[in-house]
Design a protein around this motif. Structure first.
Motif, short mmCIF file in Angstrom:
data_model
loop_
_atom_site.label_atom_id
_atom_site.label_comp_id
_atom_site.label_asym_id
_atom_site.label_seq_id
_atom_site.Cartn_x
_atom_site.Cartn_y
_atom_site.Cartn_z
N GLU A 117 0.82 -1.22 0.00
CA GLU A 117 0.00 0.00 0.00
C GLU A 117 0.85 1.26 0.00
N ILE A 118 2.13 1.13 0.36
CA ILE A 118 3.03 2.28 0.39
C ILE A 118 3.51 2.50 -1.04
N THR A 119 3.00 3.55 -1.65
CA THR A 119 3.30 3.77 -3.06
C THR A 119 3.99 5.12 -3.28
N VAL A 120 4.56 5.24 -4.45
CA VAL A 120 5.17 6.49 -4.87
C VAL A 120 4.54 6.87 -6.21
N PRO A 121 4.20 8.15 -6.39
CA PRO A 121 3.58 8.55 -7.67
C PRO A 121 4.59 8.50 -8.82
N ILE A 122 4.12 8.07 -9.96
CA ILE A 122 4.96 8.06 -11.16
C ILE A 122 4.15 8.57 -12.34
N THR A 123 4.85 8.98 -13.40
CA THR A 123 4.19 9.38 -14.63
C THR A 123 4.62 8.39 -15.71
N LEU A 124 3.65 7.77 -16.33
CA LEU A 124 3.94 6.79 -17.38
C LEU A 124 4.38 7.50 -18.65
N GLU A 125 4.96 6.74 -19.59
CA GLU A 125 5.42 7.32 -20.85
C GLU A 125 4.30 8.03 -21.59
N SER A 126 3.08 7.55 -21.43
CA SER A 126 1.94 8.16 -22.11
C SER A 126 1.53 9.48 -21.45
#
Length: 166
Positions: A50-59
């Motif tokens: 549940e411990i997540t980090v935000p990311i931005t996908l290639e799209s």
């Protein structure tokens, strides 16, 4: 189980990450066949995804991914433990009980909470009651100072009990 809780628990002064301490206590509890501690450690470790980090996908789409063990901070794990403590306190309230071995074990992995005396002393030394209409308005400053080491309900009760000196 009370006699076993001495070896379990965590403190920042131990010089070990909370993540590593929980894994270590999990192994210890399995070797000692201490099922209550083992199950609690499994519950905490089961919440790690549940411990997540935000990311931005290639799209360009926003998403999240689970943190790796190296990225998980003590604060992340403490937030998980606080969530379990909150739900256990709710259960105990319904059962009309005050504490449980499970609750005590969970609390042993969190930093020591500020006492009522510490909060009251800080308020007396740092809060100018002449600048506020009611003592409870000083709550923001108190909570900012103590952060998660003070229970909001406790701070509110202390402030309500204090009368502004005029």
């Amino acid at each position: 189980m009370a006699e076993n809780t001495v070896q379990y628990g965590w403190d920042a002064s131990m010089g070990i990450r909370l993540y590593d301490k929980i894994r270590q206590d999990m192994k210890t509890s399995m070797l000692k066949k201490d099922t209550a501690v083992r199950d609690t450690m499994r519950l905490i470790m089961g919440a790690f995804p549940e411990i997540t980090v935000p990311i931005t996908l290639e799209s360009g789409k926003k998403s999240t991914r689970a943190k790796t063990p190296e990225e998980i901070t003590d604060e992340d794990i403490q937030n998980i433990i606080r969530k379990f403590i909150k739900s256990e306190k709710t259960v105990l309230e319904i059962k009309k009980e005050t504490s449980s071995a499970y609750l005590e074990l969970l609390e042993s992995y969190l930093p020591k909470m500020a006492t009522a005396e510490e909060i009251e002393a800080w308020v007396k030394n740092n809060v100018d009651f002449s600048a506020v209409k009611s003592p409870v308005q000083a709550m923001g400053a108190v909570m900012k100072h103590f952060g998660k080491l003070a229970d909001g309900n406790q701070v509110k009760a202390i402030l309500q009990g204090m009368t502004p000196e005029k």
